[in-house]
Design a protein around this motif. Structure first.
Motif, PDB file in Angstrom:
ATOM      1  N   ASP A  70       0.806  -1.219   0.000  1.00  0.00           N
ATOM      2  CA  ASP A  70       0.000   0.000   0.000  1.00  0.00           C
ATOM      3  C   ASP A  70       0.839   1.270   0.000  1.00  0.00           C
ATOM      4  O   ASP A  70       0.380   2.314  -0.456  1.00  0.00           O
ATOM      5  N   TRP A  72       3.475   1.838  -1.741  1.00  0.00           N
ATOM      6  CA  TRP A  72       4.120   2.044  -3.043  1.00  0.00           C
ATOM      7  C   TRP A  72       3.066   2.381  -4.082  1.00  0.00           C
ATOM      8  O   TRP A  72       2.018   1.728  -4.148  1.00  0.00           O
ATOM      9  N   GLN A  73       3.351   3.363  -4.923  1.00  0.00           N
ATOM     10  CA  GLN A  73       2.509   3.692  -6.066  1.00  0.00           C
ATOM     11  C   GLN A  73       3.347   3.437  -7.314  1.00  0.00           C
ATOM     12  O   GLN A  73       4.049   4.322  -7.794  1.00  0.00           O
ATOM     13  N   ALA A  93       7.735   4.767 -10.317  1.00  0.00           N
ATOM     14  CA  ALA A  93       6.928   4.867  -9.102  1.00  0.00           C
ATOM     15  C   ALA A  93       6.871   6.327  -8.674  1.00  0.00           C
ATOM     16  O   ALA A  93       7.730   7.130  -9.056  1.00  0.00           O
ATOM     17  N   GLU A  97       5.398  12.253  -4.433  1.00  0.00           N
ATOM     18  CA  GLU A  97       4.461  12.746  -5.440  1.00  0.00           C
ATOM     19  C   GLU A  97       5.126  13.120  -6.762  1.00  0.00           C
ATOM     20  O   GLU A  97       4.580  13.902  -7.537  1.00  0.00           O
TER      21      GLU A  97
END
Length: 159
Positions: A70, A72-73, A93, A97
């Motif tokens: 969760d 990690w984007q 990633a 932001e």
């Protein structure tokens, strides 16, 4: 050539041939281009798929455990291994932001590339002595990181 890659040479599509070669800088260009395709992003970041083949079902699992975390984007990723290149990970990633392309080559163990990605992210966020890099990353749009085959880390910051 269309992507501006200078040293890459691909002789077959599986990525398993040692005759397929590329520099970390060229892999950044390839990852950025692949990131533009929604289907590649979806398939590369899915935890797994079950595919019906005749009466059987084949299950494929993503070997990058970070895609299920969760914190990690990950927009796109690909793990790989050849005896020449070792265990590798390329991915895009969000870190603080901002989109970051990480190219990790020749990791020592099966899970080292994932731990390296965690360490790089922590370093960029200002932990583990990364305060200067964290400040620099905040001033840029993209940060590309590469680990060379001898294990030395290198950061290239670009607008």
């Amino acid at each position: 050539k269309a992507l501006g890659m200078k040293s890459a040479r691909f002789v077959e599509p599986t990525g398993l041939s040692s005759r397929n070669v590329s520099s970390a800088a060229d892999l950044v260009k390839l990852v950025r281009a692949a990131s533009e395709d929604p289907l590649i992003r979806e398939y590369s970041t899915s935890p797994g798929y079950i595919v019906p083949v005749g009466r059987q079902r084949l299950e494929f699992r993503n070997s990058n455990g970070l895609v299920t975390k969760d914190d990690w984007q990950i927009a796109l990723q690909k793990t790989g291994y050849t005896s020449d290149a070792g265990r590798c990970l390329v991915m895009t990633a969000l870190v603080q932001e901002r989109p970051v392309v990480m190219i990790l080559l020749n990791s020592f163990g099966k899970y080292t590339r994932l731990a390296d990605a965690r360490r790089v992210r922590r370093w960029m966020e200002g932990g583990s002595g990364g305060t200067k890099l964290a400040k620099a990353a905040q001033e840029t749009l993209t940060t590309s990181l590469a680990t060379s085959s001898n294990g030395a880390q290198r950061a290239t910051l670009t607008d």
